[in-house]
Design a protein around this motif. Structure first.
Motif, short mmCIF file in Angstrom:
data_model
loop_
_atom_site.label_atom_id
_atom_site.label_comp_id
_atom_site.label_asym_id
_atom_site.label_seq_id
_atom_site.Cartn_x
_atom_site.Cartn_y
_atom_site.Cartn_z
N LYS A 63 0.84 -1.21 0.00
CA LYS A 63 0.00 0.00 0.00
C LYS A 63 0.87 1.25 0.00
CE LYS A 63 -3.12 2.64 2.93
NZ LYS A 63 -3.90 2.67 4.15
N GLU A 64 1.87 1.27 0.87
CA GLU A 64 2.75 2.44 0.98
C GLU A 64 3.61 2.64 -0.26
OE1 GLU A 64 4.75 1.52 4.62
OE2 GLU A 64 3.01 2.07 5.85
N CYS A 66 2.75 1.91 -3.38
CA CYS A 66 1.94 2.21 -4.58
C CYS A 66 1.96 3.71 -4.89
CB CYS A 66 0.51 1.73 -4.37
SG CYS A 66 -0.55 2.04 -5.80
N LYS A 69 -1.66 5.18 -5.18
CA LYS A 69 -2.48 5.03 -3.96
C LYS A 69 -3.83 4.35 -4.22
CE LYS A 69 0.72 7.16 -1.71
NZ LYS A 69 1.82 6.30 -1.29
N ASP A 72 -5.88 -0.26 -0.51
CA ASP A 72 -6.32 0.09 0.83
C ASP A 72 -6.23 -1.16 1.69
OD1 ASP A 72 -7.37 1.91 2.78
OD2 ASP A 72 -9.28 0.85 2.62
#
Length: 76
Positions: A63-64, A66, A69, A72
């Motif tokens: 997630k971080e 990407c 963003k 989730d």
């Protein structure tokens, strides 16, 4: 319970999610976008609910990483 959601239509195919969480993501050979393995699609959102909290660290890193963003991650 870990819930992962992917907005696949917005994927740019950078492969960062696969590098961080290869057990949950792979790249499609058809269109070069990420695929959330074992997920269910609903209105363009692909969701995976897993009881394995051991995946939390790797999917959070995905997630971080990407850049657009579209991943989730929630823990319930």
């Amino acid at each position: 319970m870990v819930i992962i959601t992917l907005q696949r239509a917005k994927c740019i195919g950078c492969n960062y999610c696969v590098e961080q969480a290869a057990a949950q993501f792979q790249m499609s050979k058809k269109d070069g976008k990420a695929v959330l393995l074992r997920s269910i699609e609903k209105r363009g959102f692909f969701t995976l609910k897993s009881a394995d909290v051991g995946i939390l660290e790797s999917v959070t890193k995905a997630k971080e990483a990407c850049p657009v963003k579209i991943i989730d991650v929630k823990q319930t």
